[in-house]
Write an enzyme that holds these catalytic residues in place. Structure first.
Site, PDB file in Angstrom:
ATOM      1  N   ASN A  40       0.874  -1.177   0.000  1.00  0.00           N
ATOM      2  CA  ASN A  40       0.000   0.000   0.000  1.00  0.00           C
ATOM      3  C   ASN A  40       0.913   1.229   0.000  1.00  0.00           C
ATOM      4  O   ASN A  40       1.468   1.590   1.027  1.00  0.00           O
ATOM      5  CB  ASN A  40      -0.900  -0.012   1.239  1.00  0.00           C
ATOM      6  CG  ASN A  40      -1.749   1.248   1.333  1.00  0.00           C
ATOM      7  OD1 ASN A  40      -1.789   2.054   0.403  1.00  0.00           O
ATOM      8  ND2 ASN A  40      -2.430   1.414   2.454  1.00  0.00           N
ATOM      9  N   TRP A  41       1.031   1.826  -1.166  1.00  0.00           N
ATOM     10  CA  TRP A  41       1.955   2.970  -1.278  1.00  0.00           C
ATOM     11  C   TRP A  41       1.370   4.252  -0.697  1.00  0.00           C
ATOM     12  O   TRP A  41       2.061   5.250  -0.592  1.00  0.00           O
ATOM     13  CB  TRP A  41       2.311   3.203  -2.753  1.00  0.00           C
ATOM     14  CG  TRP A  41       3.211   2.174  -3.338  1.00  0.00           C
ATOM     15  CD1 TRP A  41       3.828   1.135  -2.682  1.00  0.00           C
ATOM     16  CD2 TRP A  41       3.609   2.068  -4.716  1.00  0.00           C
ATOM     17  NE1 TRP A  41       4.578   0.401  -3.560  1.00  0.00           N
ATOM     18  CE2 TRP A  41       4.463   0.956  -4.818  1.00  0.00           C
ATOM     19  CE3 TRP A  41       3.320   2.796  -5.863  1.00  0.00           C
ATOM     20  CZ2 TRP A  41       5.040   0.568  -6.034  1.00  0.00           C
ATOM     21  CZ3 TRP A  41       3.884   2.419  -7.066  1.00  0.00           C
ATOM     22  CH2 TRP A  41       4.736   1.315  -7.142  1.00  0.00           C
ATOM     23  N   LYS A  42       0.068   4.219  -0.395  1.00  0.00           N
ATOM     24  CA  LYS A  42      -0.597   5.430   0.117  1.00  0.00           C
ATOM     25  C   LYS A  42      -0.356   6.592  -0.849  1.00  0.00           C
ATOM     26  O   LYS A  42      -0.298   6.370  -2.056  1.00  0.00           O
ATOM     27  CB  LYS A  42      -0.136   5.722   1.550  1.00  0.00           C
ATOM     28  CG  LYS A  42      -0.275   4.474   2.444  1.00  0.00           C
ATOM     29  CD  LYS A  42      -0.092   4.731   3.894  1.00  0.00           C
ATOM     30  CE  LYS A  42      -0.271   3.411   4.655  1.00  0.00           C
ATOM     31  NZ  LYS A  42      -0.149   3.555   6.096  1.00  0.00           N
ATOM     32  N   GLY A  90       2.942  -0.914   4.244  1.00  0.00           N
ATOM     33  CA  GLY A  90       3.002   0.502   3.903  1.00  0.00           C
ATOM     34  C   GLY A  90       4.434   0.939   3.632  1.00  0.00           C
ATOM     35  O   GLY A  90       5.024   0.625   2.592  1.00  0.00           O
ATOM     36  N   GLY A  91       5.014   1.636   4.594  1.00  0.00           N
ATOM     37  CA  GLY A  91       6.336   2.246   4.432  1.00  0.00           C
ATOM     38  C   GLY A  91       7.398   1.335   3.820  1.00  0.00           C
ATOM     39  O   GLY A  91       8.130   1.750   2.912  1.00  0.00           O
ATOM     40  N   GLU A 139      -6.923   5.007   7.690  1.00  0.00           N
ATOM     41  CA  GLU A 139      -6.709   6.423   7.350  1.00  0.00           C
ATOM     42  C   GLU A 139      -7.949   6.994   6.681  1.00  0.00           C
ATOM     43  O   GLU A 139      -8.262   8.177   6.859  1.00  0.00           O
ATOM     44  CB  GLU A 139      -5.454   6.549   6.464  1.00  0.00           C
ATOM     45  CG  GLU A 139      -4.189   6.333   7.284  1.00  0.00           C
ATOM     46  CD  GLU A 139      -3.026   5.718   6.530  1.00  0.00           C
ATOM     47  OE1 GLU A 139      -3.045   5.690   5.291  1.00  0.00           O
ATOM     48  OE2 GLU A 139      -2.093   5.247   7.210  1.00  0.00           O
ATOM     49  N   SER A 174       3.525  -1.618  10.344  1.00  0.00           N
ATOM     50  CA  SER A 174       4.975  -1.627  10.590  1.00  0.00           C
ATOM     51  C   SER A 174       5.652  -2.963  10.247  1.00  0.00           C
ATOM     52  O   SER A 174       6.562  -3.409  10.963  1.00  0.00           O
ATOM     53  CB  SER A 174       5.284  -1.208  12.030  1.00  0.00           C
ATOM     54  OG  SER A 174       4.869   0.133  12.244  1.00  0.00           O
ATOM     55  N   GLU A 215      -5.359  -4.504  10.648  1.00  0.00           N
ATOM     56  CA  GLU A 215      -4.348  -3.459  10.799  1.00  0.00           C
ATOM     57  C   GLU A 215      -4.607  -2.679  12.085  1.00  0.00           C
ATOM     58  O   GLU A 215      -5.389  -1.719  12.087  1.00  0.00           O
ATOM     59  CB  GLU A 215      -4.401  -2.499   9.599  1.00  0.00           C
ATOM     60  CG  GLU A 215      -4.092  -3.160   8.278  1.00  0.00           C
ATOM     61  CD  GLU A 215      -3.470  -2.162   7.289  1.00  0.00           C
ATOM     62  OE1 GLU A 215      -2.399  -2.466   6.765  1.00  0.00           O
ATOM     63  OE2 GLU A 215      -4.055  -1.086   7.073  1.00  0.00           O
ATOM     64  N   HIS A 230      -9.604   1.456   4.815  1.00  0.00           N
ATOM     65  CA  HIS A 230      -8.333   1.633   5.525  1.00  0.00           C
ATOM     66  C   HIS A 230      -8.545   2.599   6.691  1.00  0.00           C
ATOM     67  O   HIS A 230      -9.340   3.528   6.592  1.00  0.00           O
ATOM     68  CB  HIS A 230      -7.275   2.168   4.555  1.00  0.00           C
ATOM     69  CG  HIS A 230      -5.899   2.133   5.143  1.00  0.00           C
ATOM     70  ND1 HIS A 230      -5.454   3.093   6.023  1.00  0.00           N
ATOM     71  CD2 HIS A 230      -4.891   1.242   5.000  1.00  0.00           C
ATOM     72  CE1 HIS A 230      -4.211   2.778   6.391  1.00  0.00           C
ATOM     73  NE2 HIS A 230      -3.847   1.665   5.789  1.00  0.00           N
ATOM     74  N   GLY A 283       2.502   2.782  10.688  1.00  0.00           N
ATOM     75  CA  GLY A 283       3.445   3.887  10.518  1.00  0.00           C
ATOM     76  C   GLY A 283       4.149   4.306  11.802  1.00  0.00           C
ATOM     77  O   GLY A 283       4.745   5.373  11.876  1.00  0.00           O
TER      78      GLY A 283
HETATM   79  P1  13P Z   1       3.015   0.778   7.606  1.00  0.00           P
HETATM   80  O1  13P Z   1       3.535  -0.506   7.053  1.00  0.00           O
HETATM   81  O2  13P Z   1       3.729   1.983   7.064  1.00  0.00           O
HETATM   82  O3  13P Z   1       2.918   0.753   9.087  1.00  0.00           O
HETATM   83  O4  13P Z   1       1.508   0.936   7.056  1.00  0.00           O
HETATM   84  C1  13P Z   1       0.642  -0.118   7.192  1.00  0.00           C
HETATM   85  C2  13P Z   1      -0.572   0.163   6.419  1.00  0.00           C
HETATM   86  O5  13P Z   1      -1.336   1.051   6.733  1.00  0.00           O
HETATM   87  C3  13P Z   1      -0.830  -0.660   5.220  1.00  0.00           C
HETATM   88  O6  13P Z   1      -2.111  -0.450   4.725  1.00  0.00           O
END
Ligand code: 13P
Length: 251
Positions: free
Chosen positions: A9-11, A234-235, A97, A213, A167, A95, A173
């Protein structure tokens, strides 16, 4: 057997030139005959080029959100038909967010889930508790509400095809991943609740990912758990080599 699924998930990251570089590099790393599913969930503006570059590879394309209508006067929204048109197989829905910054409710997420399925997209539906909810011992209550709310009204065939992502919000994050045991405990519970909705045969087939994470260092331990069928990253997915290491967690 549930086939592992590892999704990036590159956001809200990466412009076209960065996407091109990433995908060329990533494709060169990934073996053709692969025993796991890989999905890149790219921002809207990059989907078209990503779809073209991924065509013919065994890496699938996903979006990060979607609206509930096929078309119409919904300024700024993106429909499931548009996502199919650029080659998406998957779409992340609900998600944390989106729930937090855009006030998405379980009811709205459920509408999106049903619409995605109707148009041939596989939803990756995110649920998870906040730190405050965990500290107040409300984790299971929240997860049950989200499962019943976001994942309602599916038919049995669709119910086994969708993907659920656990999640925990406090792990996203923050560099503070859930321990393998915490992930297992929550995901076993999610599967149980899903079985109450759709029966144990369906619940045994549905894939439940962990997200929060994930790193190349911690993913193997998390994946060793019985009810963890993959990851939503994510990251650590923003760099192709780091994401590749996560994809290859057991090699
Ligand atoms: P991180 O891996 O950056 O914690 O993000 C997780 C996430 O929200 C994947 O959808």
């Amino acid at each position: 057997m549930r086939k592992p699924l590892i999704a990036a998930n590159w956001k809200m990251h990466k412009i076209i030139s960065e996407i091109e570089d990433y995908i060329r590099k990533f494709i060169s790393l990934v073996d053709k005959n692969f025993d796991r599913e890989i999905v890149l969930c790219v921002p809207f503006t990059g989907l078209y080029i990503a779809g073209k570059l991924l065509f013919g590879s065994n890496i699938k394309l996903g979006a990060q959100n979607m609206y509930i209508e096929e078309k119409g006067a919904y300024t700024g929204e993106i429909s499931p038909v548009m996502l199919k048109d650029v080659g998406c197989n998957y779409v992340i829905l609900g998600h944390s967010e989106r729930r937090k910054y855009f006030n998405e409710t379980d009811e709205f997420v459920n509408k999106k889930v049903l619409t995605a399925i109707k148009f041939g997209l596989i939803p990756i539906v995110c649920i998870g508790e906040t730190l405050q909810e965990r500290e107040q011992n409300k984790t299971f209550e929240v997860l049950e509400r989200q499962v019943r709310g976001s994942l309602a009204n599916l038919n049995t065939l669709d119910a086994e095809k969708i993907v659920i992502a656990y999640e925990p919000v406090w792990a996203i994050g923050t560099g503070k991943n859930a321990t393998p045991q915490q992930a297992q405990e929550a995901q076993q519970f999610i599967r149980q609740k899903y079985a109450e909705l759709y029966g144990s045969i369906v619940a045994e087939k549905v894939r439940i990912l962990y997200g929060g994470s994930i790193t190349p260092e911690n993913f193997k331990g998390i994946m060793s758990q019985k009810d963890v069928d993959g990851g939503l990253v994510g990251g650590a997915s923003l760099d192709p080599e780091s994401f590749y290491k996560i994809v290859m967690f057991d090699k």
